[in-house]
Design a protein around this motif. Structure first.
Motif, mmCIF file in Angstrom:
data_model
loop_
_atom_site.group_PDB
_atom_site.id
_atom_site.type_symbol
_atom_site.label_atom_id
_atom_site.label_comp_id
_atom_site.label_asym_id
_atom_site.label_seq_id
_atom_site.Cartn_x
_atom_site.Cartn_y
_atom_site.Cartn_z
ATOM 1 N N GLN A 1 33.602 78.871 66.752
ATOM 2 C CA GLN A 1 33.244 80.136 67.402
ATOM 3 C C GLN A 1 31.835 80.029 68.010
ATOM 4 O OE1 GLN A 1 33.612 83.083 64.365
ATOM 5 N NE2 GLN A 1 35.817 82.855 64.223
ATOM 6 N N PRO A 2 31.717 79.379 69.170
ATOM 7 C CA PRO A 2 30.385 79.158 69.751
ATOM 8 C C PRO A 2 29.705 80.450 70.225
ATOM 9 C CG PRO A 2 32.091 78.328 71.225
ATOM 10 C CD PRO A 2 32.752 78.736 69.959
ATOM 11 N N LEU A 3 30.471 81.407 70.763
ATOM 12 C CA LEU A 3 29.849 82.642 71.250
ATOM 13 C C LEU A 3 29.332 83.500 70.095
ATOM 14 C CD1 LEU A 3 32.225 83.631 74.177
ATOM 15 C CD2 LEU A 3 29.954 82.597 74.290
ATOM 16 N N LYS A 4 30.074 83.562 69.014
ATOM 17 C CA LYS A 4 29.636 84.319 67.844
ATOM 18 C C LYS A 4 28.367 83.690 67.259
ATOM 19 C CE LYS A 4 31.819 86.659 63.996
ATOM 20 N NZ LYS A 4 33.023 86.753 63.174
ATOM 21 N N THR A 5 28.323 82.368 67.231
ATOM 22 C CA THR A 5 27.145 81.660 66.736
ATOM 23 C C THR A 5 25.940 81.958 67.614
ATOM 24 O OG1 THR A 5 28.546 79.873 65.915
ATOM 25 C CG2 THR A 5 26.223 79.384 66.156
ATOM 26 N N LEU A 6 26.143 81.963 68.915
ATOM 27 C CA LEU A 6 25.055 82.276 69.844
ATOM 28 C C LEU A 6 24.557 83.704 69.631
ATOM 29 C CD1 LEU A 6 23.400 81.184 72.205
ATOM 30 C CD2 LEU A 6 25.122 82.096 73.743
ATOM 31 N N GLY A 7 25.460 84.645 69.386
ATOM 32 C CA GLY A 7 25.066 86.035 69.123
ATOM 33 C C GLY A 7 24.245 86.162 67.845
ATOM 34 N N TRP A 8 24.676 85.502 66.762
ATOM 35 C CA TRP A 8 23.912 85.551 65.507
ATOM 36 C C TRP A 8 22.535 84.912 65.677
ATOM 37 C CZ3 TRP A 8 24.662 88.664 61.733
ATOM 38 C CH2 TRP A 8 25.939 89.126 61.427
ATOM 39 N N THR A 9 22.480 83.837 66.448
ATOM 40 C CA THR A 9 21.191 83.169 66.682
ATOM 41 C C THR A 9 20.254 84.075 67.470
ATOM 42 O OG1 THR A 9 22.366 81.056 66.744
ATOM 43 C CG2 THR A 9 20.130 81.076 67.590
ATOM 44 N N LEU A 10 20.778 84.737 68.467
ATOM 45 C CA LEU A 10 19.977 85.665 69.272
ATOM 46 C C LEU A 10 19.484 86.829 68.411
ATOM 47 C CD1 LEU A 10 18.950 86.417 72.097
ATOM 48 C CD2 LEU A 10 21.087 87.653 72.448
ATOM 49 N N LEU A 11 20.352 87.368 67.571
ATOM 50 C CA LEU A 11 19.964 88.465 66.680
ATOM 51 C C LEU A 11 18.872 88.019 65.693
ATOM 52 C CD1 LEU A 11 20.484 91.388 65.732
ATOM 53 C CD2 LEU A 11 22.165 90.439 64.144
ATOM 54 N N ALA A 12 19.028 86.848 65.131
ATOM 55 C CA ALA A 12 18.013 86.329 64.196
ATOM 56 C C ALA A 12 16.676 86.131 64.899
ATOM 57 C CB ALA A 12 18.490 85.012 63.588
ATOM 58 N N GLY A 13 16.708 85.651 66.138
ATOM 59 C CA GLY A 13 15.471 85.480 66.912
ATOM 60 C C GLY A 13 14.766 86.797 67.175
ATOM 61 N N ILE A 14 15.537 87.833 67.491
ATOM 62 C CA ILE A 14 14.956 89.161 67.737
ATOM 63 C C ILE A 14 14.322 89.710 66.463
ATOM 64 C CG2 ILE A 14 15.533 91.557 68.295
ATOM 65 C CD1 ILE A 14 17.620 90.431 70.279
ATOM 66 N N VAL A 15 15.024 89.591 65.341
ATOM 67 C CA VAL A 15 14.497 90.092 64.064
ATOM 68 C C VAL A 15 13.212 89.343 63.685
ATOM 69 C CG1 VAL A 15 14.963 90.243 61.587
ATOM 70 C CG2 VAL A 15 16.705 90.934 63.218
ATOM 71 N N ILE A 16 13.212 88.035 63.824
ATOM 72 C CA ILE A 16 12.006 87.266 63.506
ATOM 73 C C ILE A 16 10.871 87.637 64.443
ATOM 74 C CG2 ILE A 16 11.034 84.923 63.504
ATOM 75 C CD1 ILE A 16 13.748 83.943 62.469
ATOM 76 N N GLY A 17 11.170 87.829 65.717
ATOM 77 C CA GLY A 17 10.142 88.247 66.666
ATOM 78 C C GLY A 17 9.530 89.597 66.306
ATOM 79 N N ILE A 18 10.357 90.544 65.896
ATOM 80 C CA ILE A 18 9.861 91.868 65.495
ATOM 81 C C ILE A 18 8.980 91.752 64.263
ATOM 82 C CG2 ILE A 18 10.572 94.108 64.557
ATOM 83 C CD1 ILE A 18 13.009 93.969 66.455
ATOM 84 N N LEU A 19 9.425 90.973 63.279
ATOM 85 C CA LEU A 19 8.632 90.811 62.055
ATOM 86 C C LEU A 19 7.296 90.123 62.320
ATOM 87 C CD1 LEU A 19 11.436 89.799 59.520
ATOM 88 C CD2 LEU A 19 10.223 91.985 59.665
#
Length: 88
Positions: free
Chosen positions: A66-84
């Motif tokens: 599931q490459p698209l789902k993996t890309l979505g989770w990676t993008l979400l994790a990047g946003i959360v880390i950026g906010i923190l």
């Protein structure tokens, strides 16, 4: 009439021999503790290595499936880390 008991005093105590026995007991115990600690650390390291290898295989399988789902989770994790990091 009454029998008196003489309490004998031991004047032949060998304090230095007793101290030597105590030192040897402590040395044996310390050696045993070192050996067990080393074995525990080695077992923990091997266990962590095995789990990391299994997790890596799972991630690779999930990414291929599931490459698209993996890309979505990676993008979400990047946003959360950026906010923190921005809050600091």
């Amino acid at each position: 009439m009454y029998k008196t008991r003489k309490r004998g005093r031991h004047l032949d105590y060998d304090i230095y021999a007793d101290l030597e026995k105590i030192k040897n007991a402590f040395a044996d115990t310390a050696s045993d503790v070192r050996g067990r600690t080393g074995q525990f650390i080695n077992d923990s390291y091997e266990n962590a290595k095995d789990k990391a290898f299994d997790l890596q295989g799972s991630v690779v399988h999930f990414t291929k499936a599931q490459p698209l789902k993996t890309l979505g989770w990676t993008l979400l994790a990047g946003i959360v880390i950026g906010i923190l990091l921005r809050r600091k």
